[in-house]
Each structure stands twice: as structure tokens, then as C-alpha cells.
Write an enzyme that holds these catalytic residues in place. Structure first.
Site, short mmCIF file in Angstrom:
data_model
loop_
_atom_site.label_atom_id
_atom_site.label_comp_id
_atom_site.label_asym_id
_atom_site.label_seq_id
_atom_site.Cartn_x
_atom_site.Cartn_y
_atom_site.Cartn_z
N CYS A 58 0.82 -1.22 0.00
CA CYS A 58 0.00 0.00 0.00
C CYS A 58 0.85 1.27 0.00
O CYS A 58 0.42 2.31 -0.47
CB CYS A 58 -0.93 0.02 1.21
SG CYS A 58 -1.93 -1.45 1.29
N HIS A 70 -4.21 6.90 1.21
CA HIS A 70 -4.35 5.56 0.62
C HIS A 70 -5.79 5.11 0.82
O HIS A 70 -6.36 5.25 1.91
CB HIS A 70 -3.38 4.60 1.31
CG HIS A 70 -3.68 3.17 1.03
ND1 HIS A 70 -3.87 2.69 -0.25
CD2 HIS A 70 -3.83 2.10 1.86
CE1 HIS A 70 -4.13 1.39 -0.19
NE2 HIS A 70 -4.11 1.01 1.08
N ASN A 73 -10.00 -0.99 -2.66
CA ASN A 73 -8.61 -0.75 -2.28
C ASN A 73 -7.72 -1.33 -3.38
O ASN A 73 -7.71 -2.54 -3.59
CB ASN A 73 -8.34 -1.44 -0.93
CG ASN A 73 -6.92 -1.30 -0.44
OD1 ASN A 73 -6.02 -0.95 -1.19
ND2 ASN A 73 -6.73 -1.59 0.84
O1 UT7 Z 1 -4.64 -1.55 2.37
C1 UT7 Z 1 -3.95 -2.33 3.29
C2 UT7 Z 1 -4.29 -1.97 4.66
N1 UT7 Z 1 -5.55 -2.58 5.02
C3 UT7 Z 1 -6.38 -1.92 5.80
O2 UT7 Z 1 -6.10 -0.80 6.16
C4 UT7 Z 1 -7.62 -2.62 6.26
C5 UT7 Z 1 -7.92 -2.28 7.70
N2 UT7 Z 1 -9.03 -3.05 8.24
C6 UT7 Z 1 -10.30 -2.91 7.81
O3 UT7 Z 1 -10.57 -2.14 6.90
C7 UT7 Z 1 -11.38 -3.67 8.54
O4 UT7 Z 1 -10.81 -4.33 9.66
C8 UT7 Z 1 -12.13 -4.70 7.67
C9 UT7 Z 1 -13.01 -3.98 6.66
C10 UT7 Z 1 -11.14 -5.59 6.93
C11 UT7 Z 1 -13.01 -5.61 8.51
O5 UT7 Z 1 -13.92 -4.82 9.24
P1 UT7 Z 1 -14.09 -5.03 10.81
O6 UT7 Z 1 -15.11 -4.08 11.24
O7 UT7 Z 1 -12.72 -4.90 11.43
O8 UT7 Z 1 -14.64 -6.51 10.90
P2 UT7 Z 1 -14.02 -7.79 11.61
O9 UT7 Z 1 -12.88 -8.33 10.83
O10 UT7 Z 1 -13.80 -7.50 13.06
O11 UT7 Z 1 -15.22 -8.79 11.50
C12 UT7 Z 1 -16.48 -8.53 12.15
C13 UT7 Z 1 -17.46 -9.60 11.73
C14 UT7 Z 1 -16.92 -11.02 11.90
O12 UT7 Z 1 -18.00 -11.83 12.26
P3 UT7 Z 1 -18.21 -12.26 13.81
O13 UT7 Z 1 -16.96 -12.95 14.24
O14 UT7 Z 1 -18.44 -10.98 14.54
O15 UT7 Z 1 -19.41 -13.14 13.76
C15 UT7 Z 1 -16.50 -11.40 10.50
O16 UT7 Z 1 -16.53 -12.77 10.26
O17 UT7 Z 1 -17.77 -9.45 10.34
C16 UT7 Z 1 -17.55 -10.69 9.67
N3 UT7 Z 1 -17.13 -10.40 8.30
C17 UT7 Z 1 -18.01 -10.23 7.31
N4 UT7 Z 1 -19.35 -10.29 7.26
C18 UT7 Z 1 -19.93 -10.06 6.08
C19 UT7 Z 1 -15.88 -10.24 7.83
N5 UT7 Z 1 -15.94 -9.95 6.54
C20 UT7 Z 1 -17.23 -9.95 6.17
C21 UT7 Z 1 -17.92 -9.72 4.97
N6 UT7 Z 1 -19.25 -9.79 4.97
N7 UT7 Z 1 -17.26 -9.43 3.82
#
Ligand code: UT7
Length: 349
Positions: free
Chosen positions: A114, A276, A306
Site C-alpha cells: 500500500c 491511501h 482498495n
Molecule cells: O490496504 C492495506 C491496509 N488494510 C487496511 O487498512 C484494512 C484495515 N481493516 C479494515 O478495513 C477492517 O478491519 C475490515 C473492513 C477488513 C473488517 O472490518 P471489521 O469491522 O474490522 O470486521 P471484523 O474483521 O472485526 O469482523 C467482524 C465480523 C466477523 O464476524 P463475527 O466474528 O463478529 O461473527 C466477521 O466474520 O464481520 C464478519 N465479516 C463479514 N461479514 C460479512 C468479515 N468480513 C465480512 C464480509 N461480509 N465481507
């Protein structure tokens, strides 16, 4: 000593638009989840066989070169940032040299994910300032769609990423009121495995023949010539999203302030910040931390997702095309990603 200016900028995104609704056919997700957590509505995917990271980079480069008023034969150095190269090796830079029939110039690939574009820009800046080169082509391009896990297992990553490319031509300028003022590069490898694609990589010797593996004291374990690597999804990117998020919202404002402080500016002096495009929530958090107005932060993640090394040049190019960046404007580019690496560049357009 001359400064470095962006003499031309171009972008390319594939025609194929993939909406959140389209992804629901492959994994357990919803349009609401994706929009609420990331801001993304749609992204582009390159043609499976006819478009590569290099071909997209070349399309963006053609526009940047034309806008700089030069020809591909005038380019004297190529810097190509990507995490999704056409080949494991050689890099994409030499493929651009071939495709654009350039002279036998140097071609360097940058692997800083990134932060790749800002690292590449900073590298080009040093070559221009030193007087070594006069026309440097810097490209950020990614074809993420080639290797995402489109099952529910990979949904936290696959919904985020998209394909595209951006390019700039760097040239020297003697104009005190324009050009790159400073660049700031950082890394902390402590969290390298938090956002990574582990395999194929040399750390596990996956492809070593058994006899040589025995000689190697049987280090192969269950990985030896088995499908374990694939079963464990190690051929797909891995991300602990929350940890990355928490670090990004600290490090990006920090590296922006580093650039502003070094040059005697404050956030309110910025005409535009191009962060970014990792997650709209990260951009909003940065905006809030630095007390920036909506018109001071440019986002296009809603339409492209992204695109890693391509995200900053894509956003910079669109902001410029929309007339949001004019001569003399103070512009800041800032990134954070795998490594971790983070970086900023402050420039007067
Ligand atoms: O460019 C490189 C750098 N990358 C970044 O800067 C990314 C930084 N991180 C993020 O943008 C976020 O952490 C994400 C968008 C990747 C994820 O969002 P989050 O709010 O942190 O969600 P999470 O990973 O904590 O997951 C929450 C819930 C989980 O379910 P449970 O365990 O609460 O039942 C996941 O399994 O959301 C679930 N989940 C989804 N649900 C529906 C994860 N991905 C999805 C999805 N659709 N695509």
C-alpha cells in the site's frame, strides 16, 4: 539543486464493474456490511487473460507521458510499484520497458504494498534531485482479482480489493513554488505476518525435492509437496483487519504531521489530502483527527475499492481531472499497509 515536479499523470481502470451484489453470489456477505464497514460500493476487475498488472500500468503510463508532453523514448528510468506482478520474477518494470519500446533504461520494481507508490515517488525524487535522470516514469498497478479467496473464508479481504493503475512522469523543476517538498518513509517489520501473503515463499521450501528435503533435516513437515499450503489458504492474502485498522489510524496522521511540520505548514494549509484508499472509515478517522474539511480529503474507494499501490495515483489523478488540484496547491499523499510500512509526500502542484 532542482526539485521534482509531477509533469504528467494518468490512470487506467478495467471496464468490468463488480458490485457488492455480484460478490454475494460467491460468499456469505451483504451490500450493507461492505458499505458500512468499508464504504465500498463497487470495484473493477481486469480481464482474466487479456489484462495484467503490466498492461494496466502501460495504459496509465501512456496518458501520463502524453500529458507530460514527451514520448516513451524520452523516459530514462522506470519505477514500478506492485504486490501483484505478472511474474514472480522478473518484475513489471522491464515488461513496461518492452511494451512501450523504450530505450535500454533502468527499471526498478518496488515491493512496499500500500505504501509502494509513495516509496516509488520518493525514490524517483532522489534520482531527479541528484541530477541523474530527467524523465522518470513511476507506476502503481495492481491486479488483485487474480488471487483472492472468493469463498466465505476470504470475505474480509476479497470484498475490499480491486484492480487498476496510476502513473506519473517526474521531471526536474527550478520553480521554487512547485514540486515535491519532502517525502517520509517508515517501516516496522514486527507485524509483518499480520497482513501478508505467505506462499509461495522461500521460508517453507515447498518445492524442494524429498531427497534434498531430508538433507535439509526434514524441515518440510506437512507442507512438503502437499496441498497443505493451499488447504491453509496460504496462497491467498491474510489480514488481521482490526489490528491493521488500529495502527493505520495512528500512523497515517503521524506521517502527515511529520511532512507538514518539516515544511512549516499546518493541516488547515492543505488544499487536498490524498490518503491511501484502504477503507473509507480510515479516511474519515484521519480527517477527524486532523480537523480537515470534506473538500480537503479526496476519496474514491467507493468506486474502486482498495487498489493498494495504485490507490494513491488513481485518487490523485481523479482529483486533478476533476479540477480539485491547481498549480501551487499544497497536496499531501499518505499511506499505510503491509509490512507495516507507512509514508507521506508533501508537494506543491
Ligand atoms: O490496504 C492495506 C491496509 N488494510 C487496511 O487498512 C484494512 C484495515 N481493516 C479494515 O478495513 C477492517 O478491519 C475490515 C473492513 C477488513 C473488517 O472490518 P471489521 O469491522 O474490522 O470486521 P471484523 O474483521 O472485526 O469482523 C467482524 C465480523 C466477523 O464476524 P463475527 O466474528 O463478529 O461473527 C466477521 O466474520 O464481520 C464478519 N465479516 C463479514 N461479514 C460479512 C468479515 N468480513 C465480512 C464480509 N461480509 N465481507
Amino acid at each position: 539543486m532542482p526539485k521534482t515536479k509531477i509533469a504528467g499523470i494518468g490512470m487506467y481502470v478495467p471496464d468490468h464493474v463488480v458490485s457488492n451484489q455480484d460478490l454475494i453470489k460467491y460468499m456469505d456477505t451483504t451490500d450493507a456490511w461492505i458499505q458500512e464497514r468499508t464504504g465500498i460500493k463497487e470495484r473493477r476487475y481486469a480481464h482474466r487473460t487479456e489484462e495484467t498488472t503490466t498492461t494496466m500500468g502501460v495504459e496509465a503510463a501512456k496518458i501520463a507521458i502524453e500529458r507530460a508532453g514527451i514520448t516513451p523514448q524520452d523516459i530514462d528510468f522506470i519505477i514500478f510499484a506492485t504486490l501483484s506482478p505478472d511474474y514472480y520474477f522478473p518484475g513489471c518494470g522491464v515488461l513496461v520497458q518492452r511494451a512501450m519500446k523504450m530505450k535500454e533504461i533502468g527499471a526498478l520494481d518496488v515491493r512496499n504494498q500500500c505504501s509502494g507508490f509513495v516509496y516509488a515517488l520518493s525514490t524517483g525524487d532522489q534520482f531527479i534531485r541528484s541530477g541523474m535522470y530527467k524523465n522518470i516514469l513511476v507506476i502503481g498497478s495492481e491486479k488483485h482479482s487474480f488471487g483472492l479467496d472468493f469463498s466465505t473464508r476470504g470475505r474480509n479481504i476479497s470484498v475490499i480489493f480491486g484492480d487498476g493503475a496510476g502513473a506519473v512522469v517526474l521531471q526536474p523543476t527550478e520553480n521554487d513554488n512547485s514540486g515535491i517538498l519532502s517525502t517520509h518513509l517508515h517501516s516496522d517489520g514486527e507485524s509483518a505476518e499480520i497482513l501478508a501473503m505467505y506462499n509461495p515463499g522461500t521460508h517453507a521450501n515447498h518445492w524442494l525435492p524429498q531427497k534434498l528435503a531430508d538433507f535439509n533435516e526434514g524441515e518440510m513437515g506437512d507442507m512438503f509437496m502437499s496441498h497443505a499450503m493451499i488447504d491453509k489458504a496460504q496462497n491467498f492474502p491474510f489480514m488481521d483487519g482490526q489490528s491493521v485498522f488500529k495502527k493505520a489510524v495512528v500512523k497515517i496522521p503521524e506521517v502527515i504531521m511529520e511532512a507538514l511540520n518539516q515544511n512549516g505548514y499546518k493541516p488547515s494549509d492543505l488544499k487536498i489530502l490524498i490518503p491511501h484508499q484502504a477503507n473509507l472509515r480510515i479516511s474519515q478517522y484521519i480527517q477527524q483527527t486532523l480537523a480537515l474539511r470534506d473538500d480537503q480529503v479526496y476519496n474514491n474507494i467507493q468506486r474502486y475499492g482498495n487498489t493498494t499501490a495504485a490507490s494513491i495515483p488513481l485518487a490523485l489523478c481523479e482529483a486533478w481531472q476533476e479540477g480539485k488540484i491547481k498549480e501551487g496547491d499544497l497536496v499531501c499523499l499518505a499511506s499505510f499497509g503491509s509490512g507495516f510500512t507507512w509514508a507521506s509526500a508533501l508537494l506543491k502542484w
